[in-house]
Design a protein around this motif. Structure first.
Motif, PDB file in Angstrom:
ATOM      1  N   SER A  10       0.131 -15.034   0.490  1.00 55.17           N
ATOM      2  CA  SER A  10      -1.154 -14.324   0.619  1.00 55.17           C
ATOM      3  C   SER A  10      -1.555 -13.628   1.946  1.00 55.17           C
ATOM      4  N   ALA A  11      -0.867 -13.467   3.057  1.00 62.76           N
ATOM      5  CA  ALA A  11      -0.773 -13.057   4.186  1.00 62.76           C
ATOM      6  C   ALA A  11       0.212 -11.749   4.170  1.00 62.76           C
ATOM      7  N   ASN A  12       0.518 -11.253   3.046  1.00 61.80           N
ATOM      8  CA  ASN A  12       1.511 -10.024   2.853  1.00 61.80           C
ATOM      9  C   ASN A  12       0.675  -8.809   3.021  1.00 61.80           C
ATOM     10  N   GLY A  13      -0.486  -8.608   3.353  1.00 60.69           N
ATOM     11  CA  GLY A  13      -1.310  -7.350   3.517  1.00 60.69           C
ATOM     12  C   GLY A  13      -1.674  -6.880   2.121  1.00 60.69           C
ATOM     13  N   LEU A  14      -1.211  -7.546   1.032  1.00 60.96           N
ATOM     14  CA  LEU A  14      -1.720  -6.761  -0.280  1.00 60.96           C
ATOM     15  C   LEU A  14      -3.073  -7.502  -0.935  1.00 60.96           C
ATOM     16  N   PRO A  15      -3.931  -6.520  -0.910  1.00 60.90           N
ATOM     17  CA  PRO A  15      -5.281  -7.181  -1.274  1.00 60.90           C
ATOM     18  C   PRO A  15      -5.503  -7.390  -2.716  1.00 60.90           C
TER      19      PRO A  15
END
Length: 181
Positions: free
Chosen positions: A92-97
């Motif tokens: 979830s910290a991949n930058g995809l909202p």
């Protein structure tokens, strides 16, 4: 011709690797999910494993909440849980909202518990995103075609079934999933 121009022309002629797309056929119509394998490799690979083994076929969207999301892939039309592979690491910290039309991994309270269930956001759901050290829900793709099918899902009345809320009264069945690109 200078070497850098020749190299530039050669690069322009090479095919660009296209993102993987999966066509999902439901009893309400088809839609296409485009994966972001660069930013969500683990979640994308996990999703593709279930697509390739054919085990999404016959599953349903078992939880549909208009204005929020539609969740599926884990139960058949009799509300029986389908077998899973091992849970995956949360990305979830991949930058995809969690924005409208994005596709993310469903999970329990354990951030690293996602297996086969996924959901599609109806709206921008920023509260599902990672914040600092607090994990969120990992987005791994988006619906790039046929979002009207997802919107149709929200028009079906829901009920309680097998101890769950927001279950569509008319089953929304995944009839096929195939990689198209």
């Amino acid at each position: 011709m200078p070497r850098f121009i020749a190299a530039l022309l050669l690069c322009m002629a090479l095919p660009v690797s296209a993102a993987t797309q999966v066509q999902v056929t439901t009893n309400l119509g088809d839609f296409v999910i485009q994966l972001d394998e660069a930013k969500a490799p683990t979640s994308s690979d996990n999703f593709l494993k279930y697509v390739k083994d054919g085990s999404y076929v016959g599953t349903i969207f078992h939880r549909v909440i208009p204005g929020f999301m539609a969740q599926g892939g884990g139960f058949d039309a009799d509300m029986k849980k389908r077998p899973t592979y091992a849970p995956i690491k949360n990305e979830s910290a991949n930058g995809l909202p969690n924005d409208r039309a994005t596709v993310a991994m469903a999970r329990t309270q354990d951030p690293h518990s996602a297996t086969r269930q996924f959901y599609i956001n109806y709206e921008n759901n920023s509260f599902l995103n990672a914040r600092g050290s607090q994990p969120g829900y990992a987005v791994f793709g988006s619906v790039v075609k046929g979002f009207s099918v997802i919107e149709k899902m929200a028009e079906i009345p829901t009920t309680r079934a097998m101890g769950m809320k927001d279950v569509p009264q008319q089953p929304i069945v995944i009839e096929a999933m195939k990689i198209i690109k």
